[in-house]
Design a protein around this motif. Sequence first.
Motif, PDB file in Angstrom:
ATOM      1  N   PRO A 302       2.813  -2.505  -2.340  1.00 55.78           N
ATOM      2  CA  PRO A 302       2.212  -2.121  -1.054  1.00 55.78           C
ATOM      3  C   PRO A 302       3.296  -1.877  -0.023  1.00 55.78           C
ATOM      4  O   PRO A 302       4.355  -2.514  -0.051  1.00 55.78           O
ATOM      5  N   LEU A 303       3.055  -0.929   0.867  1.00 55.21           N
ATOM      6  CA  LEU A 303       4.025  -0.606   1.909  1.00 55.21           C
ATOM      7  C   LEU A 303       3.910  -1.615   3.045  1.00 55.21           C
ATOM      8  O   LEU A 303       2.866  -1.732   3.689  1.00 55.21           O
ATOM      9  N   ALA A 304       4.990  -2.339   3.307  1.00 51.76           N
ATOM     10  CA  ALA A 304       5.004  -3.339   4.382  1.00 51.76           C
ATOM     11  C   ALA A 304       5.466  -2.694   5.675  1.00 51.76           C
ATOM     12  O   ALA A 304       6.566  -2.929   6.164  1.00 51.76           O
ATOM     13  N   ARG A 313      -3.552  -4.365   8.045  1.00 48.75           N
ATOM     14  CA  ARG A 313      -3.416  -3.234   7.141  1.00 48.75           C
ATOM     15  C   ARG A 313      -2.736  -2.072   7.862  1.00 48.75           C
ATOM     16  O   ARG A 313      -2.675  -2.023   9.083  1.00 48.75           O
ATOM     17  N   VAL A 314      -2.236  -1.130   7.082  1.00 48.50           N
ATOM     18  CA  VAL A 314      -1.562   0.021   7.664  1.00 48.50           C
ATOM     19  C   VAL A 314      -2.522   0.796   8.549  1.00 48.50           C
ATOM     20  O   VAL A 314      -3.639   1.121   8.143  1.00 48.50           O
ATOM     21  N   THR A 343       9.611   5.599   7.432  1.00 49.24           N
ATOM     22  CA  THR A 343      10.686   5.350   6.487  1.00 49.24           C
ATOM     23  C   THR A 343      10.177   4.466   5.357  1.00 49.24           C
ATOM     24  O   THR A 343       9.265   3.657   5.534  1.00 49.24           O
ATOM     25  N   LEU A 344      10.772   4.612   4.187  1.00 47.55           N
ATOM     26  CA  LEU A 344      10.418   3.805   3.031  1.00 47.55           C
ATOM     27  C   LEU A 344      11.558   2.839   2.724  1.00 47.55           C
ATOM     28  O   LEU A 344      12.718   3.116   3.017  1.00 47.55           O
ATOM     29  N   ILE A 618       3.352   2.391  -2.793  1.00 44.12           N
ATOM     30  CA  ILE A 618       4.486   3.244  -3.133  1.00 44.12           C
ATOM     31  C   ILE A 618       4.906   2.960  -4.559  1.00 44.12           C
ATOM     32  O   ILE A 618       5.214   1.812  -4.918  1.00 44.12           O
ATOM     33  N   GLY A 619       4.929   3.987  -5.386  1.00 45.45           N
ATOM     34  CA  GLY A 619       5.415   3.864  -6.749  1.00 45.45           C
ATOM     35  C   GLY A 619       6.749   4.555  -6.895  1.00 45.45           C
ATOM     36  O   GLY A 619       6.907   5.703  -6.479  1.00 45.45           O
TER      37      GLY A 619
END
Length: 621
Positions: A302-304, A313-314, A343-344, A618-619
Amino acid sequence: MQQYPPAPVHPQHYPPAQHYPPAPQPYAQETQPPEKVQGNVLPGIVVAILVFALISATTTIGQSVSSVSFNSPWLPADSHRTHFASSAPMGFAFSEWSRPDFISLDRSNMMGLALWYRVTSLHVLDTQYGRLRTIYTGSDGTATSLTDSLWTLDFDGARTAIEVDVHEVDEDFQVDLLILEPGRLDLPKNLTAGQQWDSSGSATIWNSASQEATDESYSAAYSTAEAADANLAGRGCLDVTMEQTIGEQSSTTVRTWCPKVGIAAYSSPTGTWKPTDLFPVIDLGADEPFNWSEVESLTFNPLAIKELDFFGRVLVTPVSPMGVLNGAISYGDRQFPDLYRITLGDDSHMNWGVRPGGTLTATATFAGMTLVATTNRNVIAYDEDGRWLWETSLSDLTMVPPVRFQDWAIIVTLDGSVMALDLRTGATTWSTSLGEGIRSFPVATPDYLLVANQAGALACLDSKGAILWVVDAGVPQAMTVSGGEDPVVVYAAGGSVVLRGYSLSDGSLLWRSRVYQAPHDLYSLDSALVLRNESIVLGIDWATGDVLWNWSEQRTGAGFAGSERVLLLGDTDMILLDANGKQVRTWPHSFQGSITPSWSLITVGTTVIAFDGFTIEIGVM
């Protein structure tokens, strides 16, 4: 300038909502600055609660709650863009003026916002703002620096509250922040030639090199005159000269203000900048194909992201599926009319936000840029730094994300137009009308473009926009095309369980197959056509339309296919199928709740992005 350095205090670290200062009483033109507001630095969830409280209290999301409207004949409309050039040194400046509210400023990660919040006497939710964001480039179009200015729009004019300067020093970023209180009065509400005024107050200066903030006093003396440029003078423009002193540092800036245009030219220590029609050549980025050979090595997390709703949650509402550009997510928001970049990585956050104007209707990312369509009937292209590259007017609204066809962006509109925009300039290379509105995705092959309108006409266009053939295929639901020497166009009409296969070469009907399933998506593999809806996935023979296999172990909300693999977003897992419908691997995800139309799956390079409307997974390989 692919990644901006972090602000000294993240914009979401504010004191609790109850510490917001009250709205000030009207003050004289200049007053002594108030004492700093004290408060603990808290995590972003505090602001998220405030966001939801604001949304509940307003009738139009993204609009200021202020009931007082600021109007000035000198300020441009929201999202006014100007392109400047300087000859010494040679370079370009891309400026974008917007009228955001405080929540939009916060979400867009404007540097210095938290520092300004802690010293201002204004009620931030009730204040009107103007923002001028400018990206500077060299003659080759490479970004070299950024300036970002925030004005508060008050009863007596426009006051500069924040000035941000991001530039490179010794191959590293340096950030200079200037916070002004009560705000430098750069534009009185009534501006005339021969006018003089002064503005003074306190300044907080922060420098990323020293990592220190210092407090100084500022004073600025202004004078106005008819614009020295005869062409601008003929338009009623005025030159405003500012002599500013901050501590022991003095500088002179001349800005030319024009009615309804804002700053039309300016000179400063960085050079003299004038409007230009010349643009640096844009180097189109290659669209990175998804690496299907390594798809089984994907790992999902999960994207933090530090942009949360009340439930942690996002908080994103994309108007179109998100895009990926150089390792970051780009998306246009449905509720807040801004384009954002996330950004990732371990410290994922909003990198920047810009305001294209109007309400966003569609976005797409390819060729090293993100294209945004708005209710202003235009399309604007932005690069990874948030620099606008070009904008083009449309004949009508478009509700469909742009599609890449060779070196053009294909735009389809509600009046039936098919427009090919040069990706380097935004110029319309050709335009063709199909007569009726278009609401479905075009499909591009290397040499041909397939488009269907709401009257049910399926047309094949060549690279010059000429219509090669048209068939009556029904109101479109889904469409795809095979590869090979004799490509087959497979078409599904809305409300029908029948697929039709047409020859790409002449539009002749090759087969008609009743598959007893209405597709949500059609995907193209080398060996088979794949049909997906929420309940089932079918493999179908390209040559006959016969069903070869089916898979229905989970309901699915989105999918993507290529290189003899199908990746599905199921209600509990991500699922990988081979070309024969056999399950190769699954990955559990954290999504909760029922499948909705907001579920999406995006693949690019070595990255997969899954989204359910609340959470991003995100994978990576």
